[in-house]
Scaffold this motif. Structure first.
Motif, PDB file in Angstrom:
ATOM      1  N   LEU A   1       7.317  -4.009  -2.102  1.00  0.00           N
ATOM      2  CA  LEU A   1       8.276  -2.986  -1.826  1.00  0.00           C
ATOM      3  C   LEU A   1       9.587  -2.873  -2.171  1.00  0.00           C
ATOM      4  O   LEU A   1      10.083  -2.052  -2.735  1.00  0.00           O
ATOM      5  CB  LEU A   1       8.131  -2.603  -0.498  1.00  0.00           C
ATOM      6  CG  LEU A   1       8.840  -1.145  -0.020  1.00  0.00           C
ATOM      7  CD1 LEU A   1       7.854  -0.012  -0.556  1.00  0.00           C
ATOM      8  CD2 LEU A   1       8.600  -1.330   1.734  1.00  0.00           C
ATOM      9  N   TYR A   2      10.068  -4.133  -1.891  1.00  0.00           N
ATOM     10  CA  TYR A   2      11.661  -4.347  -2.511  1.00  0.00           C
ATOM     11  C   TYR A   2      11.531  -4.517  -3.933  1.00  0.00           C
ATOM     12  O   TYR A   2      12.617  -3.675  -4.549  1.00  0.00           O
ATOM     13  CB  TYR A   2      12.012  -5.908  -1.747  1.00  0.00           C
ATOM     14  CG  TYR A   2      13.111  -6.099  -2.545  1.00  0.00           C
ATOM     15  CD1 TYR A   2      14.546  -5.366  -2.344  1.00  0.00           C
ATOM     16  CD2 TYR A   2      13.403  -7.244  -3.420  1.00  0.00           C
ATOM     17  CE1 TYR A   2      15.772  -5.779  -2.846  1.00  0.00           C
ATOM     18  CE2 TYR A   2      14.415  -7.579  -4.063  1.00  0.00           C
ATOM     19  CZ  TYR A   2      15.678  -6.913  -3.719  1.00  0.00           C
ATOM     20  OH  TYR A   2      16.962  -7.307  -4.291  1.00  0.00           O
ATOM     21  N   GLY A   3      10.805  -4.945  -4.658  1.00  0.00           N
ATOM     22  CA  GLY A   3      10.632  -4.837  -5.955  1.00  0.00           C
ATOM     23  C   GLY A   3      10.684  -3.354  -6.635  1.00  0.00           C
ATOM     24  O   GLY A   3      11.459  -3.157  -7.386  1.00  0.00           O
ATOM     25  N   ILE A   4       9.802  -2.597  -6.184  1.00  0.00           N
ATOM     26  CA  ILE A   4       9.670  -1.240  -6.504  1.00  0.00           C
ATOM     27  C   ILE A   4      10.944  -0.578  -6.215  1.00  0.00           C
ATOM     28  O   ILE A   4      11.835   0.025  -7.337  1.00  0.00           O
ATOM     29  CB  ILE A   4       8.450  -0.618  -5.733  1.00  0.00           C
ATOM     30  CG1 ILE A   4       7.337  -1.004  -5.758  1.00  0.00           C
ATOM     31  CG2 ILE A   4       8.455   0.959  -6.132  1.00  0.00           C
ATOM     32  CD1 ILE A   4       6.159  -0.535  -5.167  1.00  0.00           C
TER      33      ILE A   4
ATOM     34  N   GLY B   1       7.779   7.258  -1.677  1.00  0.00           N
ATOM     35  CA  GLY B   1       6.404   7.825  -1.627  1.00  0.00           C
ATOM     36  C   GLY B   1       6.104   7.604  -0.190  1.00  0.00           C
ATOM     37  O   GLY B   1       6.814   7.930   0.669  1.00  0.00           O
ATOM     38  N   TYR B   2       4.548   7.364   0.321  1.00  0.00           N
ATOM     39  CA  TYR B   2       4.402   7.416   1.561  1.00  0.00           C
ATOM     40  C   TYR B   2       3.773   5.917   1.853  1.00  0.00           C
ATOM     41  O   TYR B   2       2.941   5.280   1.274  1.00  0.00           O
ATOM     42  CB  TYR B   2       3.115   8.316   1.987  1.00  0.00           C
ATOM     43  CG  TYR B   2       3.570   9.794   1.701  1.00  0.00           C
ATOM     44  CD1 TYR B   2       3.838  10.577   2.778  1.00  0.00           C
ATOM     45  CD2 TYR B   2       3.490  10.436   0.410  1.00  0.00           C
ATOM     46  CE1 TYR B   2       4.161  11.884   2.890  1.00  0.00           C
ATOM     47  CE2 TYR B   2       3.668  11.621   0.271  1.00  0.00           C
ATOM     48  CZ  TYR B   2       4.108  12.424   1.272  1.00  0.00           C
ATOM     49  OH  TYR B   2       4.474  13.533   1.254  1.00  0.00           O
ATOM     50  N   LEU B   3       4.488   5.353   3.303  1.00  0.00           N
ATOM     51  CA  LEU B   3       3.761   4.072   3.483  1.00  0.00           C
ATOM     52  C   LEU B   3       3.352   4.258   4.888  1.00  0.00           C
ATOM     53  O   LEU B   3       4.233   4.766   5.759  1.00  0.00           O
ATOM     54  CB  LEU B   3       5.155   3.081   3.361  1.00  0.00           C
ATOM     55  CG  LEU B   3       5.040   1.670   3.815  1.00  0.00           C
ATOM     56  CD1 LEU B   3       3.943   0.974   2.469  1.00  0.00           C
ATOM     57  CD2 LEU B   3       6.170   1.057   4.049  1.00  0.00           C
ATOM     58  N   GLU B   4       2.271   3.673   5.203  1.00  0.00           N
ATOM     59  CA  GLU B   4       1.585   4.057   6.488  1.00  0.00           C
ATOM     60  C   GLU B   4       1.517   5.430   6.721  1.00  0.00           C
ATOM     61  O   GLU B   4       1.804   5.694   8.018  1.00  0.00           O
ATOM     62  CB  GLU B   4       1.935   3.171   7.603  1.00  0.00           C
ATOM     63  CG  GLU B   4       1.868   1.708   7.223  1.00  0.00           C
ATOM     64  CD  GLU B   4       2.975   0.845   7.817  1.00  0.00           C
ATOM     65  OE1 GLU B   4       3.776   1.157   8.510  1.00  0.00           O
ATOM     66  OE2 GLU B   4       2.706  -0.538   7.726  1.00  0.00           O
ATOM     67  N   GLY B   5       1.487   6.202   5.858  1.00  0.00           N
ATOM     68  CA  GLY B   5       1.318   7.959   6.150  1.00  0.00           C
ATOM     69  C   GLY B   5       2.733   8.520   6.481  1.00  0.00           C
ATOM     70  O   GLY B   5       2.769   9.874   6.426  1.00  0.00           O
TER      71      GLY B   5
ATOM     72  N   ALA C   1       0.849  -1.048  -0.037  1.00  0.00           N
ATOM     73  CA  ALA C   1      -0.140   0.086   0.044  1.00  0.00           C
ATOM     74  C   ALA C   1       0.885   1.123   0.289  1.00  0.00           C
ATOM     75  O   ALA C   1       0.804   2.188   0.714  1.00  0.00           O
ATOM     76  CB  ALA C   1      -0.961   0.202   0.978  1.00  0.00           C
ATOM     77  N   LEU C   2       1.670   1.211  -0.886  1.00  0.00           N
ATOM     78  CA  LEU C   2       2.607   2.572  -1.104  1.00  0.00           C
ATOM     79  C   LEU C   2       1.721   3.638  -1.933  1.00  0.00           C
ATOM     80  O   LEU C   2       1.368   3.165  -2.957  1.00  0.00           O
ATOM     81  CB  LEU C   2       3.911   2.309  -1.800  1.00  0.00           C
ATOM     82  CG  LEU C   2       5.002   3.090  -2.143  1.00  0.00           C
ATOM     83  CD1 LEU C   2       5.659   3.702  -0.989  1.00  0.00           C
ATOM     84  CD2 LEU C   2       5.718   3.007  -3.225  1.00  0.00           C
ATOM     85  N   VAL C   3       1.894   4.759  -1.276  1.00  0.00           N
ATOM     86  CA  VAL C   3       1.046   5.781  -2.061  1.00  0.00           C
ATOM     87  C   VAL C   3       2.377   6.697  -2.807  1.00  0.00           C
ATOM     88  O   VAL C   3       3.251   7.182  -1.970  1.00  0.00           O
ATOM     89  CB  VAL C   3       0.515   6.870  -0.958  1.00  0.00           C
ATOM     90  CG1 VAL C   3      -0.149   8.143  -1.727  1.00  0.00           C
ATOM     91  CG2 VAL C   3      -0.622   6.059  -0.302  1.00  0.00           C
ATOM     92  N   ARG C   4       2.040   6.565  -3.931  1.00  0.00           N
ATOM     93  CA  ARG C   4       3.425   7.168  -4.818  1.00  0.00           C
ATOM     94  C   ARG C   4       3.483   8.581  -4.897  1.00  0.00           C
ATOM     95  O   ARG C   4       4.436   9.267  -5.051  1.00  0.00           O
ATOM     96  CB  ARG C   4       3.496   6.626  -6.260  1.00  0.00           C
ATOM     97  CG  ARG C   4       3.893   4.842  -6.047  1.00  0.00           C
ATOM     98  CD  ARG C   4       3.506   4.211  -7.438  1.00  0.00           C
ATOM     99  NE  ARG C   4       3.731   2.764  -7.445  1.00  0.00           N
ATOM    100  CZ  ARG C   4       5.067   2.390  -8.134  1.00  0.00           C
ATOM    101  NH1 ARG C   4       5.492   2.939  -9.148  1.00  0.00           N
ATOM    102  NH2 ARG C   4       5.017   1.060  -7.883  1.00  0.00           N
ATOM    103  N   ALA C   5       2.287   9.187  -4.512  1.00  0.00           N
ATOM    104  CA  ALA C   5       2.224  10.759  -4.507  1.00  0.00           C
ATOM    105  C   ALA C   5       2.612  11.296  -5.891  1.00  0.00           C
ATOM    106  O   ALA C   5       3.778  12.447  -5.560  1.00  0.00           O
ATOM    107  CB  ALA C   5       2.718  11.252  -3.294  1.00  0.00           C
ATOM    108  N   ASP C   6       2.486  11.040  -7.116  1.00  0.00           N
ATOM    109  CA  ASP C   6       3.067  11.655  -8.294  1.00  0.00           C
ATOM    110  C   ASP C   6       3.001  13.133  -8.264  1.00  0.00           C
ATOM    111  O   ASP C   6       3.754  13.660  -8.715  1.00  0.00           O
ATOM    112  CB  ASP C   6       2.383  10.804  -9.408  1.00  0.00           C
ATOM    113  CG  ASP C   6       2.799  11.615 -10.764  1.00  0.00           C
ATOM    114  OD1 ASP C   6       3.973  11.217 -11.258  1.00  0.00           O
ATOM    115  OD2 ASP C   6       1.955  12.359 -11.237  1.00  0.00           O
ATOM    116  N   ASN C   7       1.724  13.486  -7.828  1.00  0.00           N
ATOM    117  CA  ASN C   7       1.623  15.011  -7.832  1.00  0.00           C
ATOM    118  C   ASN C   7       2.584  16.220  -7.137  1.00  0.00           C
ATOM    119  O   ASN C   7       2.630  17.085  -7.271  1.00  0.00           O
ATOM    120  CB  ASN C   7       0.249  15.247  -7.360  1.00  0.00           C
ATOM    121  CG  ASN C   7      -0.341  14.738  -6.080  1.00  0.00           C
ATOM    122  OD1 ASN C   7       0.377  13.766  -5.551  1.00  0.00           O
ATOM    123  ND2 ASN C   7      -1.133  15.307  -5.301  1.00  0.00           N
TER     124      ASN C   7
END
Lengths: 284, 284
Positions: free
Chosen positions: A104-107, A65-69, A8-14
């Motif tokens: 997550l490791y893959g990314i 990005g953001y993980l667990e906020g 559940a990684l939030v990539r926050a592209d913006n």
């Protein structure tokens, strides 16, 4: 669960073009850092991925990005270009790791690896620099912006008369067989790539390509697209430069191999979508 | 028929590393040449792609493969980097061209364009040279081999309560709306990319992603992957940097637009998979 998915990684592209957001993340006391050494993951005693507190003075980290906020950075240390393929030790470690950590490791691995092999501008040859918080490289010479590569690959269970076509590459562990696969080239659809690869590698014409599932594969950064296709006939003409051997496996043989029976062949490992694909084919 | 697919080009990957095969093709009196000028296609009076006889003395041509048994080369002339996006004139020409010629042009354009923008090694910055008959570039400096990029893009009909989510980008012709789309990033599956893009662009959570079809898109070299997904609810939170506007269209509105009625919105053009996707959604 498909391997290398489900974090559940939030990539926050913006926020990637916003230096103030990056600075905020860097200064966030909750920020964490994943350090890959020679692209290998840091593993805690319980088998999970080990994250450290972020060091705000560190200037080489990419913002995943953001993980667990909380902001999550990644940095590569050591010779990142060394292990081109995955080692047996790495795959064993991933087999024990929680699925979200594997994803997550893959990314992280794909991103760090891409930067390590793309330090120069392909358009003008100038040294490029990290941009967009780690999700691009920009060229101070010509202004070009370069994005990480994601290479689509088709992998297909080719079926004929209730059997499935399996092949093996010379470099694989002895006894291992899997579905045929190949890179999608420029100017072709997934369906065309499936037909071309099966014809090239096994001399078999296919039709009726059906999509099954997809998976990222971080060695280095493929998008695996799993399909089932139907062969017109079962005569094989194997391209020896691609495949060492190929055969038509029965449903029972595939079922046995997936259950761990290595008599006929050794099935693809757990994180590979080939395994999910064969499981999907077995149940029809 | 999906746009940019359906040409019976034999790519002959197994001959690409064989200089003797390349020389044979070059000397073949039946060999033909496609010349792209500033990446634009040569069009005959009947609207078809115009192929010339190959000039065996020519040293800048890439070998696409075999078409109707004869070698087919492509070469780029003029400023290949000029038309980054497709011009209205080009799209009009493609609309009149036989489907197989459109597909052939797509392959040729992506390949020529990639070479024109990748003259240097991304690993060491040295000038690279054409390799594998035109299907790669190799670096005389560090030995790296570089392959043409194919960037996977997801494009999705997001449905909720018998309506579909359409959006428009500021750069599009007035009135045009289409399905949302975005690049698949490293480390995510097709299904994850669909969910991320819809959440980023429209603030909508989706589930149940289903694959529909795929298409190569040669501007410059995307693999378009069309899906249908189901939204959890219909409240929109539009990212203004990505979309100028978005709305939920009814089945009747989409059917009317596809039939040429521009009252509510202008549908995507013929060669775009967005059009095939909306047609698939309309019929359920």
């Amino acid at each position: 669960m498909i391997g290398f998915t489900g974090v559940a990684l939030v990539r926050a592209d913006n926020e990637r073009d916003d230096p103030a957001a990056f600075a905020r993340c860097l200064a966030d006391p909750a920020a964490r850092l994943l350090v890959l050494t020679g692209l290998e993951p840091p593993v805690a005693e319980d088998g999970a991925l080990q994250l450290a507190a972020m060091d705000p003075a560190r200037r080489d980290a990419l913002l995943l990005g953001y993980l667990e906020g909380a902001p999550l950075f990644v940095a590569g240390e050591g010779d990142g270009s060394a292990p081109a393929m995955r080692s047996p030790a790495l795959m064993a470690a991933l087999a024990e790791m929680p699925a979200a950590d594997v994803a997550l490791y893959g990314i992280a691995r794909s991103l760090v690896d891409w930067h390590s092999r793309h330090g120069f501008c392909a358009r003008c040859g100038h040294a490029s620099v990290v941009a967009r918080g780690g999700w691009a490289r920009s060229c101070p010479g010509c202004g070009a912006l370069h994005f990480p590569r994601t290479d689509p690959v088709v992998i297909m269970a080719v079926e004929h008369d209730d059997r499935v076509l399996l092949g093996r590459q010379p470099s694989w562990p002895a006894g291992r067989y899997s579905a045929l696969a190949g890179f999608v080239e420029v100017g072709e659809s997934i369906e065309e790539a499936v037909a071309r690869e099966v014809l090239e590698e096994a001399g078999v014409a296919v039709a009726g390509v059906r999509y099954v599932a997809s998976q990222p594969w971080p060695f280095p950064s493929q998008l695996m697209i799993a399909c089932i296709a139907t062969a017109a006939d079962d005569a094989l003409r194997i391209d020896a430069t691609e495949l060492e051997d190929a055969f038509w496996a029965t449903r029972d043989e595939v079922r046995a191999a997936l259950a761990g029976d290595t008599t006929r062949f050794i099935a693809p490992p757990g994180h590979a979508i080939a395994r999910s694909l064969l499981m999907a084919w077995v149940v029809g």
